[in-house]
Design an enzyme around this catalytic site. Structure first.
Site, mmCIF file in Angstrom:
data_model
loop_
_atom_site.group_PDB
_atom_site.id
_atom_site.type_symbol
_atom_site.label_atom_id
_atom_site.label_comp_id
_atom_site.label_asym_id
_atom_site.label_seq_id
_atom_site.Cartn_x
_atom_site.Cartn_y
_atom_site.Cartn_z
ATOM 1 N N LYS A 1 -2.480 6.400 5.630
ATOM 2 C CA LYS A 1 -3.038 5.053 5.499
ATOM 3 C C LYS A 1 -2.820 4.225 6.770
ATOM 4 C CE LYS A 1 -4.948 5.004 1.445
ATOM 5 N NZ LYS A 1 -6.398 4.772 1.322
ATOM 6 N N SER B 1 -2.483 0.587 1.409
ATOM 7 C CA SER B 1 -1.501 0.583 0.329
ATOM 8 C C SER B 1 -0.231 -0.107 0.808
ATOM 9 C CB SER B 1 -1.184 2.015 -0.095
ATOM 10 O OG SER B 1 -0.029 2.071 -0.892
ATOM 11 N N SER B 2 0.485 -0.716 -0.111
ATOM 12 C CA SER B 2 1.738 -1.379 0.255
ATOM 13 C C SER B 2 2.820 -0.388 0.668
ATOM 14 C CB SER B 2 2.243 -2.242 -0.906
ATOM 15 O OG SER B 2 2.462 -1.455 -2.063
ATOM 16 N N CYS B 3 2.607 0.915 0.427
ATOM 17 C CA CYS B 3 3.613 1.912 0.816
ATOM 18 C C CYS B 3 3.634 2.145 2.322
ATOM 19 C CB CYS B 3 3.398 3.218 0.078
ATOM 20 S SG CYS B 3 1.998 4.172 0.671
ATOM 21 N N TYR C 1 1.461 10.145 2.617
ATOM 22 C CA TYR C 1 0.388 9.236 2.200
ATOM 23 C C TYR C 1 0.416 7.963 3.045
ATOM 24 C CZ TYR C 1 -2.294 6.111 -0.859
ATOM 25 O OH TYR C 1 -3.208 5.215 -1.363
ATOM 26 N N HIS D 1 0.797 6.702 -11.646
ATOM 27 C CA HIS D 1 1.778 5.726 -11.181
ATOM 28 C C HIS D 1 2.613 5.241 -12.369
ATOM 29 C CE1 HIS D 1 -1.142 5.507 -7.769
ATOM 30 N NE2 HIS D 1 -0.018 5.440 -7.092
#
Length: 313
Positions: A144, A111-113, A140, A183
């Protein structure tokens, strides 16, 4: 280049979710016909023993690891332990089982987070672990990051071919429209649609509306995943996105225009904004020959039509 034959046994973990189901559709469209798609009730990915038994029994040759516990700011911020535990267990079980059963190739979807809250923009893959994470979804993100590092470690120690891709914010078929866990884009679709049905003259939106986000239609992601799976091997992570972003405020007005309902928007600044901006540098994916196809407006129209279908069920 990875050779996948039409009859090669491919396991898609999370095949009922938005991302997994899109990957299944993409694989089928390319003629692959031996796809394993166990449901969460058939295979609990957090149960390591059950995962090991499944891999031993089914012997998948290729794996797309799209199973995960996901959610928006509210869910991430209020269920930190659950997001950490479930994602670590899913990843660890599947990645280790893939190693034990000699899976030829695995793709882990991150994920880009994972990137620092204050990353320079656009965000290059090498910015990983160069600063503090956004506090509302750090559990989260850390899970990841652990998945990425696990794939790289297994490649280094065991010679596996486990690759990782980092999608931007996604939306589309099989999205989650539950306002407690969705989201931002699907949540806005639902809020504005419900305001239209009720004739409300005002909609409340979390945050200031100033943060900028990048959005990718999920079928475009699926195409990228299969392309990259076939063409790339290595420890470098690869961003997948459009390379374009939009403010939440602009997104709200675009969704209003697509739905055909104009009302006052009240931005609730008492609610968190999250990361100020999160635009991915997608040059690695571009160099591998992939670019997105679905414009944001076209994608929102497709997503809205899908949402209307869910209301008919």
């Amino acid at each position: 280049m990875t050779i996948i034959k039409p009859y090669s046994k491919i396991l898609v973990c999370g095949a009922r979710g938005m991302v997994g189901s899109a990957i299944v559709r993409e694989l089928k469209s390319r003629g692959f016909n031996n796809i394993l798609t166990p449901t969460s009730t058939e295979l609990n990915y957090t149960n390591q023993l059950r995962v090991f038994e499944y891999f031993e029994r089914e012997s998948p040759v290729f794996v797309f690891l799209a199973a995960a516990k996901v959610g928006g700011i509210h869910a991430n911020n209020t269920q930190k332990a659950e997001f950490m535990y479930k994602n670590l267990m899913i990843q660890s079980s599947v990645i280790h089982a893939s190693y034990l059963s000699k899976v030829q190739k695995l793709m882990f979807l991150g994920s880009s987070c994972i990137y620092p809250k204050m990353s320079p923009q656009p965000i290059k893959e090498e910015y990983l672990m160069t600063g503090e994470l956004e506090s509302t979804n750090d559990s989260y993100a850390l899970a990841k990051i652990a998945g990425i590092k696990m794939c790289q470690s297994y490649n280094d120690q065991y010679g596996t071919d486990f690759i990782s891709v980092m999608p931007t914010n996604l939306y589309g078929t099989n999205d989650n429209y539950d306002l407690n866990s969705s989201h931002v884009l699907p949540a806005l679709i639902r809020k504005i649609h419900e305001a239209k049905v009720a004739g409300d003259d005002k909609v409340s939106v979390w945050g200031s509306g100033n943060p900028k986000r990048e959005f990718l239609y999920v079928d475009d992601l699926a195409e990228a995943c299969v392309d990259i799976f076939i063409s790339y091997s290595g420890n470098d992570i690869i961003n997948i996105g459009t390379g374009e972003d939009i403010s939440i405020k602009e997104l709200v007005y675009l969704i209003q225009d697509v739905i055909g309902y104009s009302c006052d928007i009240e931005f609730d600044s008492s609610k968190p904004d999250g990361t100020p901006r999160k635009l991915l540098d997608v040059s690695r994916a571009t160099k591998l020959g992939w670019t997105y196809k679905t414009s944001l407006r076209d994608g929102i129209e497709l997503a809205y039509n899908e949402f209307l279908k869910t209301l008919e069920k």
